[in-house]
Design an enzyme around this catalytic site. Structure first.
Site, mmCIF file in Angstrom:
data_model
loop_
_atom_site.group_PDB
_atom_site.id
_atom_site.type_symbol
_atom_site.label_atom_id
_atom_site.label_comp_id
_atom_site.label_asym_id
_atom_site.label_seq_id
_atom_site.Cartn_x
_atom_site.Cartn_y
_atom_site.Cartn_z
ATOM 1 N N LYS A 275 99.748 -22.621 79.883
ATOM 2 C CA LYS A 275 100.148 -21.577 80.818
ATOM 3 C C LYS A 275 101.094 -22.168 81.861
ATOM 4 C CE LYS A 275 95.800 -18.926 80.747
ATOM 5 N NZ LYS A 275 96.284 -17.611 80.297
ATOM 6 N N ASP A 286 87.761 -17.747 84.177
ATOM 7 C CA ASP A 286 87.712 -17.326 82.775
ATOM 8 C C ASP A 286 86.288 -17.438 82.198
ATOM 9 O OD1 ASP A 286 89.359 -16.091 80.960
ATOM 10 O OD2 ASP A 286 89.883 -17.930 79.891
ATOM 11 N N ARG A 350 89.032 -14.772 72.347
ATOM 12 C CA ARG A 350 88.595 -13.997 71.180
ATOM 13 C C ARG A 350 88.065 -14.908 70.080
ATOM 14 N NH1 ARG A 350 94.452 -11.322 70.605
ATOM 15 N NH2 ARG A 350 94.326 -11.727 72.837
HETATM 16 N N1 BES Z 1 92.075 -15.875 80.072
HETATM 17 C C1 BES Z 1 93.240 -15.220 79.634
HETATM 18 C C2 BES Z 1 93.339 -13.767 80.070
HETATM 19 C C3 BES Z 1 93.515 -13.516 81.547
HETATM 20 C C4 BES Z 1 94.766 -13.364 82.071
HETATM 21 C C5 BES Z 1 92.425 -13.375 82.377
HETATM 22 C C6 BES Z 1 94.931 -13.102 83.414
HETATM 23 C C7 BES Z 1 92.585 -13.111 83.721
HETATM 24 C C8 BES Z 1 93.844 -12.964 84.245
HETATM 25 C C9 BES Z 1 93.302 -15.248 78.105
HETATM 26 O O1 BES Z 1 92.696 -16.327 77.505
HETATM 27 C C10 BES Z 1 94.748 -15.302 77.734
HETATM 28 O O2 BES Z 1 95.371 -16.261 78.053
HETATM 29 N N2 BES Z 1 95.234 -14.263 77.041
HETATM 30 C C11 BES Z 1 96.586 -14.168 76.668
HETATM 31 C C12 BES Z 1 96.638 -13.631 75.249
HETATM 32 C C13 BES Z 1 97.974 -13.679 74.600
HETATM 33 C C14 BES Z 1 98.381 -15.116 74.326
HETATM 34 C C15 BES Z 1 97.926 -12.903 73.308
HETATM 35 C C16 BES Z 1 97.303 -13.235 77.626
HETATM 36 O O3 BES Z 1 96.690 -12.274 78.091
HETATM 37 O O4 BES Z 1 98.459 -13.485 77.938
HETATM 38 MG MG MG Z 2 93.954 -18.013 77.233
HETATM 39 ZN ZN ZN Z 3 91.168 -17.235 78.477
#
Ligand code: BES
Ligand code: MG
Ligand code: ZN
Length: 499
Positions: A275, A286, A350
């Site tokens: 990220k 998380d 997931r």
């Molecule tokens: N933990 C994140 C989701 C998240 C984002 C929680 C912002 C709280 C605030 C999750 O693991 C994630 O990174 N999801 C990605 C999925 C994508 C790569 C398909 C996302 O939401 O960008």
């Molecule tokens: Mg993630």
């Molecule tokens: Zn996550």
């Protein structure tokens, strides 16, 4: 905090501050308050006029009594329009009352709900007030050398005499719910160098000891034997080993079995699909779904509802980039034999939930509810304050949505559809861990999870990425973890027990 329900006359007890809710429709002071006003030579009505106090939500009018009354301060607290008033208004204004009490150094307070005449039961209003006071008093100062010393010591709630017994029960439930929610907030707020997967497992074991709950912890090797290839892949890049947590509450004569699954990423860096800096902030939260599950068990341990058995399941891991980390293009096999192609290592939640849901299904529950900070897309879709709800059983979804209205934990259903089901087909395996596009990302994540729950098992997925934590604070939630959706799910479970 000592909480009492009281049903006598106003100003018969020595308190520091007496809070009286006022709706915007109430142009005049009611009979009882008018009497206090007379004793104060009209100070309340004069100040009310001078400050143009019209009962706006959360506005307060503070009137010092200079020993003319038993209460040191009379505080009118705006409750807004009576037509719009619901239980959550009472959580919000009682949290406001805490702030006012703090500024007045008033640690003995009375909150009057006797003259509140809205469409809610008085005992439910009493419960909401207790929740608002306890949730609104929350601070996370474990790591601050200088702590906030102010605490409400005594909270009295005045109700009608005929409702006193019911209100006393409701107040006890509200206290346990709000304190359990604060426990969840503490866990969410605890930094990722302190809570790693092993530590989360220890916390579950301690909880089990405290309330006599069975807790099973599985290490990496045991998870490997169980075939949890998706979950373990996520954990591979971290120096902190994964822990699979299973906590069990068995009420007397269980008739219904519910499994709660919580996403437990103690930190999500994104893995090799790392990220960018700003997006990595707050990824200690998380683990919010897991922390909510533990908070719910803390409440169950105290409330001891009969007739239900509840299983809490957490596949705890840390998602980190490393030479040992899993990669995009890897193909993983989950516990139910489904092959997953990895499109992005940041869609890790997931993958951990896939194996956790398989394990949950094997307990033969009548209902599975998972809670997860799963997608940024859900926050884009619904905003920061509302969770997305999906699932394979409309009745179960409706049940969750119903209780969320009572608790003020906003939730909204997102639609599963066959077009988006096409989007998670993988080039080289059964399912892809990302959708074709960013659009509908919360739904494609939900549809991915669907592959790991048998059709016959009612299942509800709650994406709490938005409301699990707040960077600015709202209503009775200070900055940080909110403890969402501890009250909704515990209330749902309590309701099953009384049926
Ligand atoms: N933990 C994140 C989701 C998240 C984002 C929680 C912002 C709280 C605030 C999750 O693991 C994630 O990174 N999801 C990605 C999925 C994508 C790569 C398909 C996302 O939401 O960008
Ligand atoms: Mg993630
Ligand atoms: Zn996550």
């Amino acid at each position: 905090m000592d909480i009492k329900v009281f049903s006598g006359k106003l100003d018969t007890q020595r308190v520091d501050a007496l809070f009286i809710p006022v709706f915007s429709e109430e142009k005049k002071l009611n009979e009882e308050v008018s009497k206090l006003d007379e004793n104060l030579d009209g100070a309340i009505s004069k100040l009310k006029k001078e400050q143009k106090f019209k009962g706006e939500v959360g506005r307060t009018l503070v009137v010092p009594t200079f020993d003319k009354l038993k209460s040191k301060y009379i505080v009118l607290i705006g409750a807004g329009s009576k037509k719009k008033a619901d239980l959550d208004i009472f959580r919000r204004i009682s949290a406001t009352a805490v702030k006012t009490a703090k500024s007045l150094k008033a640690d003995k307070i009375l909150f009057d709900i006797k003259n509140v005449d809205i469409r809610e039961n008085e005992e439910d209003i009493a419960q909401a007030v207790v929740e608002g006071v306890i949730l609104g008093s929350y601070t996370f100062d474990k790591y601050k050398s200088k702590k906030d010393e102010f605490k409400i010591k005594n909270l009295n709630i005045r109700t009608n005499r005929k409702n006193k017994a019911k209100a006393e029960k409701a107040v006890e439930i509200g206290k346990i719910l709000a304190e359990s929610q604060n426990f969840t907030r503490d866990l969410v707020n605890t930094p990722p160098n302190v809570i790693n997967p092993e530590k989360l497992a220890e916390i579950a074991l301690e909880l089990g000891k405290e309330y006599g709950l069975e807790v099973k912890i599985y290490d990496e090797e045991e998870c490997e034997k169980m075939g949890m290839g998706a979950y373990l892949a996520v954990a591979k890049g971290s120096a902190n080993p994964p822990r699979f947590i299973h906590i069990i509450y068995k009420g007397k004569k269980p008739k219904e079995k519910v499994a709660l699954v919580g996403k437990g990423l103690t930190f999500d860096s994104g893995g090799l699909n790392i990220k960018p800096g700003d997006y990595m902030r707050w990824m200690k939260s998380d683990k919010s779904g897991a922390c909510a599950v533990l908070g719910i068990f803390k409440a169950l341990g105290q409330l001891k509802p009969e007739g239900i058995e509840v299983h809490g399941i957490i596949a705890a891991a840390e998602n980190m980039p490393d030479g040992k980390a899993y990669r995009p293009d890897d193909i993983l096999t989950a516990k139910n034999g489904v092959n997953i192609e990895v499109g992005n290592t940041d869609a890790e939640g997931r993958l951990t939930l896939a194996d956790a849901l398989c394990y949950a299904s094997e307990q033969n529950p009548d209902l599975i509810i998972d809670m997860a900070t799963l997608t940024g897309a859900c926050v884009v879709a619904l905003g920061e304050y509302t969770a997305g709800v999906m699932g394979n059983d409309q009745r179960a979804i409706n049940e969750v949505l119903n209780f969320s209205q009572k608790t003020g934990e906003w939730m909204w259903q997102l639609p599963f559809n066959d077009m988006l089901r096409e989007h998670i087909k993988a080039p080289n395996a059964d399912v892809h861990n990302i959708g074709k596009t960013r659009y509908g990302g919360a739904i494609t994540a939900g549809l991915f999870l669907e592959k790991f729950v048998p059709e016959k098992t009612p299942w509800v997925h709650i994406d709490i990425a938005g409301p699990a934590h707040t960077t600015s604070g709202w209503y009775y939630h200070p900055k940080g973890g909110t403890g969402f959706p501890v009250r909704t799910i515990t209330t749902l479970l309590l309701n099953k027990s009384s049926k």
